[in-house]
Motif scaffolding. Sequence first.
Motif, PDB file in Angstrom:
ATOM      1  N   SER A 196      -1.478   5.500  -9.447  1.00 21.95           N
ATOM      2  CA  SER A 196      -0.879   4.208  -9.119  1.00 21.95           C
ATOM      3  C   SER A 196      -1.029   3.213 -10.265  1.00 21.95           C
ATOM      4  O   SER A 196      -1.981   3.268 -11.042  1.00 21.95           O
ATOM      5  CB  SER A 196      -1.539   3.642  -7.861  1.00 21.95           C
ATOM      6  OG  SER A 196      -1.192   2.290  -7.661  1.00 21.95           O
ATOM      7  N   SER A 250      -3.731  -4.110  -2.907  1.00 25.10           N
ATOM      8  CA  SER A 250      -2.663  -3.435  -2.165  1.00 25.10           C
ATOM      9  C   SER A 250      -2.525  -4.120  -0.812  1.00 25.10           C
ATOM     10  O   SER A 250      -3.521  -4.372  -0.128  1.00 25.10           O
ATOM     11  CB  SER A 250      -2.973  -1.944  -1.985  1.00 25.10           C
ATOM     12  OG  SER A 250      -4.172  -1.768  -1.246  1.00 25.10           O
ATOM     13  N   GLY A 309      -3.674  -2.521   2.914  1.00 23.30           N
ATOM     14  CA  GLY A 309      -4.179  -1.263   2.373  1.00 23.30           C
ATOM     15  C   GLY A 309      -5.491  -0.793   2.949  1.00 23.30           C
ATOM     16  O   GLY A 309      -6.126   0.089   2.379  1.00 23.30           O
ATOM     17  N   ALA A 345       0.819  -1.210   0.000  1.00 25.49           N
ATOM     18  CA  ALA A 345       0.000   0.000   0.000  1.00 25.49           C
ATOM     19  C   ALA A 345       0.855   1.263   0.000  1.00 25.49           C
ATOM     20  O   ALA A 345       0.481   2.278  -0.602  1.00 25.49           O
ATOM     21  CB  ALA A 345      -0.937  -0.001   1.203  1.00 25.49           C
ATOM     22  N   ALA A 359       2.802   1.392  -3.503  1.00 29.40           N
ATOM     23  CA  ALA A 359       1.909   1.720  -4.610  1.00 29.40           C
ATOM     24  C   ALA A 359       1.767   3.222  -4.799  1.00 29.40           C
ATOM     25  O   ALA A 359       1.423   3.694  -5.890  1.00 29.40           O
ATOM     26  CB  ALA A 359       0.537   1.096  -4.378  1.00 29.40           C
TER      27      ALA A 359
END
Length: 482
Positions: free
Chosen positions: A192, A206, A209, A183, A186
Motif C-alpha cells: 500500500s 486509513s 480501517g 481502507a 488502500a
Amino acid sequence: MIDVIQTYWAETLALLSIVLGSLAAVHAAMTKREVRSALGWVGIIILSPLVGALIYGVVGINRMRRAGVVHRRSLALDDIWRDLSLYAISRDVVADHFGGRFDQMKGLGDRVARHPLSSGNHVDLLPTGEETFAAMRQAIDAAEASVILETYIFDRDAIGLSIADSLIRAHRRGVSVRVVVDAVGARYSVPSIIGYLEDAGVPVVSFNGQVIVGLRLPYANLRTHRKILVADGQVAFVGGMNLREGFTGEGAARDTHFRVTGPVVADILAVAAEDWYFETNELLVSPEWRVRLPDAVPGEGAYVRTIVSGPDSHLETNLKMLLGAFSVAEESIRIVSPYFLPDTTFLAALNTAARRGVRVEIVVPAENNLAIVARAMLAQMSEVLKEGCRVYLAAAPFDHSKLMIVDGKWCFIGSSNLDARSLRLNFEIDLEVFDYALAEQIGRRIDGLMADAEELTLDALKARSLPLRLLDRLFWLGSPYL
C-alpha cells in the motif's frame, strides 16, 4: 468452561443463534428506513440461524454515528467564518440570475445541506488525468502552510508515487500534511501507498480501517469515496478521479476533475478535516489550517455549495438534491455516470421530468470496467427508455466521470455515482454549482461523448436473447450491493 462448551456445543450454538439473531433482527427493524430492506434482513436472520446474524453484522449495518467537528472548527475560527458570511447568496439573487424555479434549489440546499451557497468562487474543469495530476502536484509543491488529501484509491504506481513524493517534499519543508485513504481503496495496491508515506514521516490514516479478524467491523460495508485535496486553505480539487496511473497515457480511462478557488474551499477543507478527526481525534484548528480568503467581490463568480453525503447524519443528501433538481428542470437534464443503478424513487423523478417534456439524456460507458454492473444497468434501462428518456452508450475508452447539468445553468459535480452505494453507503462530496460558463463547458464534454456514442433503444433491449436478459436481471437483483 471449555469442557462445558464441548459437552453442550449444540445448546451453546442454539443460544448464540437466538441471542445474536434477536439483537440483529431488532437492530434491522429499528434502523432500516425501507420496509423491504427491513423485511429482507429479518428474513435472512431468521432463515439462516447464526450465519444470517453474522452476515448482517458485516454488511447490514449501514449507519455510523460520528462526532461532528464542523461546528467546533467554526467556533475556533470564528473570525474567518464571519468574513466568509459576506459571500452568502440570497434566494432573490439566485432567482434574478438563474430564474425563479432555481431559487427553490437554493431553499432546498439550505434545508438539507449543512453548508451555505456562496459567491466569489471559480471552478476550472480538468478534462484529463495528465492535467489533473499536474495541477495537484503544482498545488502541493507550492503549499506553504498546509495540505490535506482524502481519496478512495491511492495506488502505489508511477502516478501515485509522484503525488506521494510531492506530499513528502511538502512535509519535509515544514508544511502540515494530512492524508486519509479509504481502507478498501488502500488495498488496491500491494504494498500500500500508506506504508510509503508512513516511512517518510507523513501523517496518514486509513479511513474506517479498524480490523477485527480481517473485517472492518461493525461498519465493514462503509467507505469514503471522497476525492479531496486542499492546499493552504486556498485551492481545492474535487471530482471523480482516483490517484492511479490508469487515467493517464494512451488508451487511458477518462474522468473529469475540478480545481476550485473561493469561499467554498473553506467548506471542502472542513469536510476533510472532519474525516481526519474521525480517525485521529486531532482537530485541525491551528493557524496553518486557516482559510485564505479570496479577493473576489461578494456576489460575483460562481455560486457554489458543498454537498456532503454519507451513512451518518448526512444520509442521502446527494439524492435529495438531485430529486429537487429534477423537479425544477424545465428544458433539459444531462447526465454522465459510469454506474447508473439508482433506486425506484430516483427513476420515478427522472421519468416524471421526461413526461413533463424535459429532455433527459443519460450517457453511460458502452464498455464498463465492471462487467457485472454493466449487465445490471442494462436490466434497468428499459424503465427510463419507455418514459421518453434517451440513453447513449459512449465509445471506449471507459469514462469514469460523474457529471450533471440541468437547464444549462445548474451543475452537480463530484464523487457520487448514481447507484445505491454512492447514494446510501459511501461518504461522498459533491458541489452544487450555479454557473452558465461551467455548464457550457460540461455540456461540450457531454456533446463530445455523445458524438461517438450509440443510442440505446427499447427495441435493441428486447431483441437480446432471453438467457442474456435473464442474466442481466440476476445481476440487477444484487445492484444494492454492487
